[in-house]
Design a protein around this motif. Structure first.
Motif, PDB file in Angstrom:
ATOM      1  N   TYR A  72      82.467   0.117  25.906  1.00  0.00           N
ATOM      2  CA  TYR A  72      82.134  -0.166  24.512  1.00  0.00           C
ATOM      3  C   TYR A  72      82.208  -1.670  24.254  1.00  0.00           C
ATOM      4  O   TYR A  72      83.223  -2.306  24.541  1.00  0.00           O
TER       5      TYR A  72
ATOM      6  N   LEU B  42      77.858   1.793  23.083  1.00  0.00           N
ATOM      7  CA  LEU B  42      78.639   2.678  23.940  1.00  0.00           C
ATOM      8  C   LEU B  42      77.723   3.125  25.074  1.00  0.00           C
ATOM      9  O   LEU B  42      76.680   3.738  24.820  1.00  0.00           O
TER      10      LEU B  42
ATOM     11  N   ARG C  87      77.955   3.579  10.658  1.00  0.00           N
ATOM     12  CA  ARG C  87      77.794   4.335  11.898  1.00  0.00           C
ATOM     13  C   ARG C  87      76.752   5.449  11.803  1.00  0.00           C
ATOM     14  O   ARG C  87      76.500   6.148  12.763  1.00  0.00           O
TER      15      ARG C  87
ATOM     16  N   ILE D 145      72.180   4.821  13.802  1.00  0.00           N
ATOM     17  CA  ILE D 145      72.491   5.011  15.217  1.00  0.00           C
ATOM     18  C   ILE D 145      71.223   5.355  15.989  1.00  0.00           C
ATOM     19  O   ILE D 145      70.317   6.000  15.472  1.00  0.00           O
TER      20      ILE D 145
ATOM     21  N   LEU E 219      82.878  13.478  20.661  1.00  0.00           N
ATOM     22  CA  LEU E 219      81.652  12.843  20.182  1.00  0.00           C
ATOM     23  C   LEU E 219      80.485  13.750  20.542  1.00  0.00           C
ATOM     24  O   LEU E 219      80.321  14.139  21.698  1.00  0.00           O
TER      25      LEU E 219
ATOM     26  N   LEU F  48      83.611   7.310  17.059  1.00  0.00           N
ATOM     27  CA  LEU F  48      82.818   6.111  16.814  1.00  0.00           C
ATOM     28  C   LEU F  48      83.515   5.125  15.891  1.00  0.00           C
ATOM     29  O   LEU F  48      83.308   3.922  15.991  1.00  0.00           O
ATOM     30  N   SER F  49      84.354   5.606  14.984  1.00  0.00           N
ATOM     31  CA  SER F  49      85.047   4.726  14.041  1.00  0.00           C
ATOM     32  C   SER F  49      86.264   4.052  14.659  1.00  0.00           C
ATOM     33  O   SER F  49      86.778   3.091  14.102  1.00  0.00           O
TER      34      SER F  49
END
Length: 193
Positions: A45, A54, A85, A88, A116, A151-152
């Motif tokens: 990342y 990512l 986010r 994407i 994810l 993702l956060s």
């Protein structure tokens, strides 16, 4: 009439509650077959210019439910705006000894607790017909663990140990909880009256 209005109000409440609860995870369950299993990979990342990247490169996978020729290697690339986010994009690329195995473009992303979820469409490659119109990629973070909503919580410059599965998604019946809540409300109201 009062009973009907109460039942409609209860049904509307259930609809709103269902919408909010289903906002984070993708409403698909993985299928039993076909499946590509990636028991171990490294996800790197990086952030630059407000964009998070990512990437999983050359992860070795094993396919069941559709034949693979020799070794199967996967690349999963996901880019998103760090401040938003939901903005994407991503690509799934995989190949075996015969060439393109399963390739696709990211349609939707979500998470289910610490997993994810990436839904890819526009599939191509020798395994595309076995998966149907979409493929669901579920990535589990092993070490370091970013927590819920991966993702956060990613850290710039970090290499994550991950495992992943790629499967044909099976839609979950979204209307079923709503229908059951409405019928349950009618039963409760009828018993009261």
């Amino acid at each position: 009439m009062k009973t009907l209005l109460s039942a409609l109000a209860l049904g509307l409440f259930a609809l709103v509650a269902t919408d909010r609860a289903a906002a984070a995870p993708i409403d698909f369950a993985p299928a039993n077959s076909p499946v590509i299993d990636v028991p171990f990979a490294t996800a790197d990342y990086l952030e630059f210019g407000g964009v998070g990247d990512l990437s999983i490169f050359f992860a070795e996978g094993v396919s069941t439910g559709t034949p693979q020729a020799g070794n199967l290697f996967l690349n999963i690339l996901v880019d998103f705006t760090v401040t938003d986010r939901t903005d994407i994009a991503g690509t799934l690329l995989s190949s075996d000894d015969n060439g393109a195995f399963l390739d696709g473009t990211l349609v939707r992303a979500g998470f289910d607790a610490d997993i994810l979820q990436l839904l890819f469409g526009e599939l191509s490659g020798s395994a595309a017909s076995a998966f149907g119109p979409e493929a669901l990629v579920e990535i589990v973070f092993i070490d370091p663990f970013p927590g819920n909503d991966p993702l956060s919580n990613l850290t710039d410059g970090t290499a994550y140990d991950v495992a992943a599965t790629i499967s044909a998604p099976v839609p979950l019946p979204a209307a079923l909880p709503l229908l059951l809540a409405g019928l349950g409300g009618l039963v409760l109201l009828r018993r009261r009256g």
